[in-house]
Enzyme design. Structure first.
Site, mmCIF file in Angstrom:
data_model
loop_
_atom_site.group_PDB
_atom_site.id
_atom_site.type_symbol
_atom_site.label_atom_id
_atom_site.label_comp_id
_atom_site.label_asym_id
_atom_site.label_seq_id
_atom_site.Cartn_x
_atom_site.Cartn_y
_atom_site.Cartn_z
ATOM 1 N N TRP A 139 0.808 -1.225 0.000
ATOM 2 C CA TRP A 139 0.000 0.000 0.000
ATOM 3 C C TRP A 139 0.833 1.263 0.000
ATOM 4 C CZ3 TRP A 139 1.776 2.501 4.155
ATOM 5 C CH2 TRP A 139 2.296 1.740 5.197
ATOM 6 N N GLU A 239 10.947 -8.185 -3.466
ATOM 7 C CA GLU A 239 11.379 -6.860 -2.973
ATOM 8 C C GLU A 239 10.820 -6.736 -1.562
ATOM 9 O OE1 GLU A 239 13.308 -4.657 -4.357
ATOM 10 O OE2 GLU A 239 13.471 -5.489 -6.370
ATOM 11 N N ARG A 267 9.907 11.210 3.834
ATOM 12 C CA ARG A 267 9.148 10.996 2.604
ATOM 13 C C ARG A 267 8.092 9.933 2.904
ATOM 14 N NH1 ARG A 267 10.295 8.074 -2.542
ATOM 15 N NH2 ARG A 267 11.755 6.853 -1.335
ATOM 16 N N CYS A 273 10.156 1.509 2.188
ATOM 17 C CA CYS A 273 11.116 0.436 2.470
ATOM 18 C C CYS A 273 12.538 0.982 2.513
ATOM 19 C CB CYS A 273 11.003 -0.655 1.418
ATOM 20 S SG CYS A 273 11.173 -0.009 -0.247
ATOM 21 N N GLU A 370 11.936 -2.602 11.534
ATOM 22 C CA GLU A 370 11.631 -1.611 10.502
ATOM 23 C C GLU A 370 10.516 -0.722 11.079
ATOM 24 O OE1 GLU A 370 9.868 -3.224 6.918
ATOM 25 O OE2 GLU A 370 10.631 -1.575 5.712
HETATM 26 P P1 NAP Z 1 2.698 -7.000 3.435
HETATM 27 O O1 NAP Z 1 1.839 -7.151 4.604
HETATM 28 O O2 NAP Z 1 3.764 -8.013 3.203
HETATM 29 O O3 NAP Z 1 1.712 -6.924 2.165
HETATM 30 C C1 NAP Z 1 2.187 -6.728 0.863
HETATM 31 C C2 NAP Z 1 1.235 -7.341 -0.128
HETATM 32 O O4 NAP Z 1 1.191 -8.768 0.087
HETATM 33 C C3 NAP Z 1 -0.210 -6.857 0.004
HETATM 34 O O5 NAP Z 1 -0.790 -6.812 -1.273
HETATM 35 C C4 NAP Z 1 -0.842 -7.962 0.834
HETATM 36 O O6 NAP Z 1 -2.233 -8.058 0.663
HETATM 37 C C5 NAP Z 1 -0.138 -9.172 0.277
HETATM 38 N N1 NAP Z 1 -0.144 -10.336 1.149
HETATM 39 C C6 NAP Z 1 -0.170 -10.359 2.503
HETATM 40 N N2 NAP Z 1 -0.176 -11.638 2.937
HETATM 41 C C7 NAP Z 1 -0.177 -12.430 1.840
HETATM 42 C C8 NAP Z 1 -0.196 -13.839 1.629
HETATM 43 N N3 NAP Z 1 -0.214 -14.704 2.647
HETATM 44 N N4 NAP Z 1 -0.184 -14.298 0.366
HETATM 45 C C9 NAP Z 1 -0.172 -13.457 -0.666
HETATM 46 N N5 NAP Z 1 -0.141 -12.106 -0.546
HETATM 47 C C10 NAP Z 1 -0.140 -11.605 0.699
HETATM 48 O O7 NAP Z 1 3.455 -5.606 3.415
HETATM 49 P P2 NAP Z 1 2.849 -4.159 3.620
HETATM 50 O O8 NAP Z 1 2.624 -3.941 5.061
HETATM 51 O O9 NAP Z 1 1.723 -3.939 2.689
HETATM 52 O O10 NAP Z 1 4.047 -3.250 3.091
HETATM 53 C C11 NAP Z 1 5.092 -2.863 3.895
HETATM 54 C C12 NAP Z 1 6.308 -3.731 3.675
HETATM 55 O O11 NAP Z 1 6.668 -3.725 2.297
HETATM 56 C C13 NAP Z 1 7.515 -3.182 4.411
HETATM 57 O O12 NAP Z 1 8.233 -4.235 5.010
HETATM 58 C C14 NAP Z 1 8.337 -2.538 3.305
HETATM 59 O O13 NAP Z 1 9.713 -2.446 3.584
HETATM 60 C C15 NAP Z 1 8.044 -3.445 2.156
HETATM 61 N N6 NAP Z 1 8.310 -2.766 0.886
HETATM 62 C C16 NAP Z 1 9.386 -3.156 0.157
HETATM 63 C C17 NAP Z 1 9.693 -2.503 -1.028
HETATM 64 C C18 NAP Z 1 10.888 -2.921 -1.853
HETATM 65 O O14 NAP Z 1 10.951 -2.516 -2.995
HETATM 66 N N7 NAP Z 1 11.822 -3.688 -1.317
HETATM 67 C C19 NAP Z 1 8.878 -1.455 -1.478
HETATM 68 C C20 NAP Z 1 7.774 -1.087 -0.708
HETATM 69 C C21 NAP Z 1 7.493 -1.758 0.474
HETATM 70 P P3 NAP Z 1 -3.241 -7.401 1.722
HETATM 71 O O15 NAP Z 1 -3.100 -5.947 1.596
HETATM 72 O O16 NAP Z 1 -4.553 -7.889 1.264
HETATM 73 O O17 NAP Z 1 -2.842 -7.910 3.076
#
Ligand code: NAP
Length: 467
Positions: A139, A239, A267, A273, A370
């Site tokens: 998100w 990622e 930002r 991330c 984090e």
């Molecule tokens: P998240 O909880 O891992 O969710 C990311 C995506 O995965 C969402 O679309 C989520 O859907 C989905 N998801 C969750 N559980 C799943 C499962 N069991 N099977 C399949 N898909 C699943 O992460 P977040 O809280 O949205 O984002 C924050 C994290 O992303 C942070 O750790 C950040 O560092 C990382 N991030 C990394 C990068 C990079 O380029 N390295 C860039 C941006 C963010 P739902 O929304 O429906 O739960």
């Protein structure tokens, strides 16, 4: 619940600043998710048969489409994500650039032609689209995380199934519309939102025709998906999470370092991330840095981004609550709140005051986790080897930042850091032309640059009898 009942299910999308429901989108059931793979397979057959130039022109049209609709996309991101208008506008521009970059890359697919060392044989190496790709996005950058995957996938000739985060699906649907208007054929780009991510993704990954998963999100979910992909040996790009160190040496330009720290930390309200998570400041410049950094933090305007605030709400009240817990436990361990911005009157629990913490003990939880919010913990250092060891003592290695007077000093430090990306005398690393990604448990593979397209291709080698 039967498939028929599931078709009626809707998912409400809320504005995190006000709690108001913005819109409702279809909440896909497993059956509905499985069914759209048929359309993706048909889309893939037609799309892979297009020429690189045709794919390039469609992507370029999508780039222009995003630019034309920049204001609408900005407002959508502000409304469903809660980031500031300036951050949302910057995201739209960054996101659109992935379509332009991969429009340019689509016509530059690399290959190779060599003579085998023993002679008599020619090795011809070509690249093919990997197939139908599942894309999962978080998100925090609802536009850019989608285009950073869709751009290279379409350039390579793949069809995609995108599952956006449940909090921010509206931007993904708007981008899909722009792609359709740009000429992407039916079935090639499909978006499915769901209140249960695993329900949809499991249905997709069970289908033999799905050959790729490109995931951006937390390391925990990434681990689970890697295990799931192992069952059918699905090609994966990951990622994942970050915990970026921000190192300032005694010779650094402190005003520039503070500018960089503001960008690297605040930002997106710290919900990035690549966000600087731990500030390691040389003892000789600690006083000047914390005074100037604290003064800037105290001036940040917190509030509804629709009214022009610098820092909006956290994505949910629960996310803000977890960060408050990190601050509380750090202060119980001896950290001091050295500066803090004001919260507007009547702010809901999702709003969090940007905070500077000094005197943070080395074993504090806040340095290991984090934070994903507007909190800057500062640690003083004197020994370079020791600070590099501290910087590297994280299970993830996504990004890092170094400010030093001499460029050579900064680069020597950067080369010793276990990070996929290092900002040297700058507080931002993201660039569509550069390989974005991390080492250790921050991920596998790279997005952006020419690396990004490789992730959506398979290498094929033709062994040609030349005798
Ligand atoms: P998240 O909880 O891992 O969710 C990311 C995506 O995965 C969402 O679309 C989520 O859907 C989905 N998801 C969750 N559980 C799943 C499962 N069991 N099977 C399949 N898909 C699943 O992460 P977040 O809280 O949205 O984002 C924050 C994290 O992303 C942070 O750790 C950040 O560092 C990382 N991030 C990394 C990068 C990079 O380029 N390295 C860039 C941006 C963010 P739902 O929304 O429906 O739960």
């Amino acid at each position: 619940m039967t498939a028929d009942h599931a078709q009626d299910r809707m998912l409400a999308v809320r504005n995190p600043a006000t709690g108001a429901v913005l819109d409702q989108v279809h909440d896909h059931s497993a059956e509905q998710a499985a069914a759209i793979v048929d359309a993706a397979a048909a889309g893939f057959r037609s799309w892979r048969g297009t020429t690189p130039r045709q794919r390039s022109e469609v992507l370029m049209a999508a780039f222009h489409g995003m630019r034309e609709q920049a204001q609408r996309l900005r407002d959508l991101i502000v409304a469903e994500n809660g980031k500031s208008q300036a951050d949302a506008a910057a995201e739209v521009s960054y996101a659109a650039e992935f379509f332009r970059w991969y429009a340019e890359e689509a016509v530059r697919s690399p290959g190779d032609y060599t003579e085998a060392p023993a002679g008599g044989v020619r090795n011809v190496v070509t690249r093919h689209p990997v197939g139908i790709a599942v894309l999962i996005t978080p998100w925090n950058f609802p536009a850019a995380m989608a285009t950073r995957k869709i751009g290279p996938a379409l350039a390579a000739g793949c069809a995609v199934l995108l599952k956006p985060a449940s909090e921010t699906p509206l931007t993904a649907f708007a981008i899909a519309e722009i792609l359709t208007e740009a000429g992407v054929p039916e079935g090639v780009v499909q978006v499915a939102a769901s209140s249960s991510a695993s329900r949809v993704v499991t249905a997709w990954l069970a289908d033999d025709r799905v050959r790729k998963l490109s995931f951006t999100g937390s390391t925990g979910v990434g681990r689970r998906l890697l295990a799931q992909c192992a069952e059918r040996v699905v090609n994966t790009s990951m990622e994942l999470g970050g915990n970026a160190p921000f190192i300032v040496t005694s010779g650094a330009d402190i005003d520039a370092a503070v500018d960089g720290a503001m960008l690297a930390k605040f930002r997106n309200g710290g919900q990035a991330c690549t966000a600087a998570n731990r500030f390691y400041i040389h003892q000789d410049v600690l006083g000047e840095f914390t005074e100037k950094f604290g003064a800037r933090i105290a001036q940040l305007r917190v509030g509804d981004p629709a009214s022009g605030a610098d820092i909006g709400p956290m994505i949910t009240e629960q996310a803000a609550q977890e960060i408050r817990g990190l601050i509380r436990r750090a202060t119980e361990q001896g950290a001091v709140i050295a500066a803090q911005a004001h919260l507007p009157e009547g702010a809901t629990g999702a709003f969090l005051a940007p905070t500077l913490l000094t005197g943070v003990p080395l074993d504090a939880e806040i340095l290991r986790e984090e934070i994903f919010g507007p909190v800057a913990p500062v640690v003083a250092w004197t020994d370079l080897d020791a600070v590099i060891e501290l910087a590297n003592a994280a299970e993830v290695g996504l990004s890092a930042y170094v400010y030093a007077g001499k460029l050579q000093t900064a680069m020597k430090i950067a080369e010793r850091l276990e990070a996929g990306m290092v900002g040297i005398n700058r507080g931002i690393v993201s660039d569509p032309s550069a390989p974005f990604g991390g080492v250790k448990q921050a991920g596998i593979g790279r997005e952006g640059g020419d690396f990004g397209m490789e992730e959506f291709t398979e290498v094929q080698y033709l062994s040609v009898d030349w005798s």
